[in-house]
Design a protein around this motif. Sequence first.
Motif, PDB file in Angstrom:
ATOM      1  N   ILE A 143       0.837  -1.210   0.000  1.00 41.46           N
ATOM      2  CA  ILE A 143       0.000   0.000   0.000  1.00 41.46           C
ATOM      3  C   ILE A 143       0.868   1.255   0.000  1.00 41.46           C
ATOM      4  O   ILE A 143       0.624   2.196  -0.773  1.00 41.46           O
ATOM      5  CB  ILE A 143      -0.944  -0.002   1.215  1.00 41.46           C
ATOM      6  N   VAL A 144       1.878   1.289   0.859  1.00 40.13           N
ATOM      7  CA  VAL A 144       2.748   2.470   0.945  1.00 40.13           C
ATOM      8  C   VAL A 144       3.443   2.715  -0.385  1.00 40.13           C
ATOM      9  O   VAL A 144       3.475   3.847  -0.899  1.00 40.13           O
ATOM     10  CB  VAL A 144       3.787   2.294   2.071  1.00 40.13           C
ATOM     11  N   ILE A 145       4.004   1.655  -0.968  1.00 43.81           N
ATOM     12  CA  ILE A 145       4.686   1.798  -2.254  1.00 43.81           C
ATOM     13  C   ILE A 145       3.708   2.242  -3.336  1.00 43.81           C
ATOM     14  O   ILE A 145       3.999   3.157  -4.122  1.00 43.81           O
ATOM     15  CB  ILE A 145       5.372   0.476  -2.644  1.00 43.81           C
ATOM     16  N   ALA A 146       2.533   1.624  -3.386  1.00 40.34           N
ATOM     17  CA  ALA A 146       1.555   1.953  -4.431  1.00 40.34           C
ATOM     18  C   ALA A 146       1.118   3.410  -4.332  1.00 40.34           C
ATOM     19  O   ALA A 146       1.014   4.108  -5.351  1.00 40.34           O
ATOM     20  CB  ALA A 146       0.342   1.028  -4.318  1.00 40.34           C
ATOM     21  N   LEU A 147       0.863   3.896  -3.128  1.00 41.80           N
ATOM     22  CA  LEU A 147       0.421   5.286  -2.962  1.00 41.80           C
ATOM     23  C   LEU A 147       1.521   6.263  -3.357  1.00 41.80           C
ATOM     24  O   LEU A 147       1.254   7.302  -3.969  1.00 41.80           O
ATOM     25  CB  LEU A 147      -0.018   5.536  -1.520  1.00 41.80           C
ATOM     26  N   ILE A 148       2.757   5.932  -3.028  1.00 42.96           N
ATOM     27  CA  ILE A 148       3.864   6.848  -3.311  1.00 42.96           C
ATOM     28  C   ILE A 148       4.202   6.906  -4.792  1.00 42.96           C
ATOM     29  O   ILE A 148       4.527   7.966  -5.325  1.00 42.96           O
ATOM     30  CB  ILE A 148       5.107   6.462  -2.476  1.00 42.96           C
ATOM     31  N   VAL A 149       4.131   5.772  -5.491  1.00 40.30           N
ATOM     32  CA  VAL A 149       4.552   5.782  -6.905  1.00 40.30           C
ATOM     33  C   VAL A 149       3.407   6.075  -7.872  1.00 40.30           C
ATOM     34  O   VAL A 149       3.655   6.473  -9.010  1.00 40.30           O
ATOM     35  CB  VAL A 149       5.237   4.462  -7.314  1.00 40.30           C
ATOM     36  N   THR A 150       2.162   5.887  -7.438  1.00 45.69           N
ATOM     37  CA  THR A 150       1.039   6.114  -8.356  1.00 45.69           C
ATOM     38  C   THR A 150       0.250   7.379  -8.056  1.00 45.69           C
ATOM     39  O   THR A 150      -0.426   7.902  -8.935  1.00 45.69           O
ATOM     40  CB  THR A 150       0.044   4.939  -8.324  1.00 45.69           C
ATOM     41  N   GLY A 151       0.301   7.864  -6.804  1.00 44.38           N
ATOM     42  CA  GLY A 151      -0.504   9.029  -6.437  1.00 44.38           C
ATOM     43  C   GLY A 151      -1.988   8.729  -6.361  1.00 44.38           C
ATOM     44  O   GLY A 151      -2.813   9.634  -6.428  1.00 44.38           O
ATOM     45  N   LEU A 152      -2.350   7.457  -6.207  1.00 45.83           N
ATOM     46  CA  LEU A 152      -3.766   7.088  -6.130  1.00 45.83           C
ATOM     47  C   LEU A 152      -4.431   7.676  -4.900  1.00 45.83           C
ATOM     48  O   LEU A 152      -3.808   7.844  -3.850  1.00 45.83           O
ATOM     49  CB  LEU A 152      -3.905   5.560  -6.073  1.00 45.83           C
TER      50      LEU A 152
END
Length: 308
Positions: A143-152
């Motif tokens: 979750i942390v990685i996804a939010l940081i790299v995608t801006g979702l």
Amino acid sequence: MDILTAKNSFLNYCRIAKTLSPHTVRAYQTDLAHMAAKLGCHIPVSSISRDDLRAYVGGMLQEQGLKATSVKRRMATVKLLFKWLEREETIPLNPFHRLDLSIRLPRRLPRALTVEDIRKLLERARHEAEVGGTHSAQVMHFIVIALIVTGLRVGELAGVDLSDLNEAEGVILVRGKGNRERQVYLPGATAKAALQAYLKTRAMIETESDRLLISSYGTPVTPPRIRRRLSALADRAGLTRHVTPHMLRHTAATQLIEAGVDIRFVQKLLGHASIATTQIYTQVSDTSLRSTLEQADTLGRIGGQRGR
């Protein structure tokens, strides 16, 4: 038609005809319930005038002390209601027509994490996933990685189904505001590895849910749960600021702009309908530049000019 009936009819229209998300409909419900309580549930919508709307705004700002952002959001919902009533020919004239009403918002730059805070947060999430090895730690790391790299947005990430995921390509199909679809990407080996590690633990959990993110009990991971767990993770990482998923969205955008990514690509990635919304991150980048230049202090460093 009175306000209460108009409100309920409009909300049904949003649910059925517009198929808006339950979250959006709930937000409209809250805004319109407030308006109905203040203007009167049983007064005819055709009798509401510009002066009534001005008085309503004034009451929210002065008597109730609401923030300008809250007032502007509520009035945007009320405007949608009356626009729909006019289109349905329920009222002869929309009171917002040529209404001179400006709600000034304080100019605030988005809050983003520093590079050092990003490192601390990512390192703590990675450590807990590798050392603990639990499903909860794996899902939080991803979750942390996804939010940081995608801006979702957190709701967008929580709403992703397995069928929306192309694991091999690292591509996620997202449904954003207004049910607009877009693709986001997990760039680099680290992001893809975090996804694969999480999917391995997910496969070992019995669940009937098609949601990508599930708990160790097989239930979908909700946005409130993500917010709570992210805040707790940031505390364990030693961050002094209260960290939210939306802050990571701001962080993603800021980092992309500072890396030189074209603003239109950032707009598309974030799902902004208008590029004007994305442009605020260029101001964040300028602020970061100024801070860096101040710290560099070229003249001071080389023993340059003194004030005269």
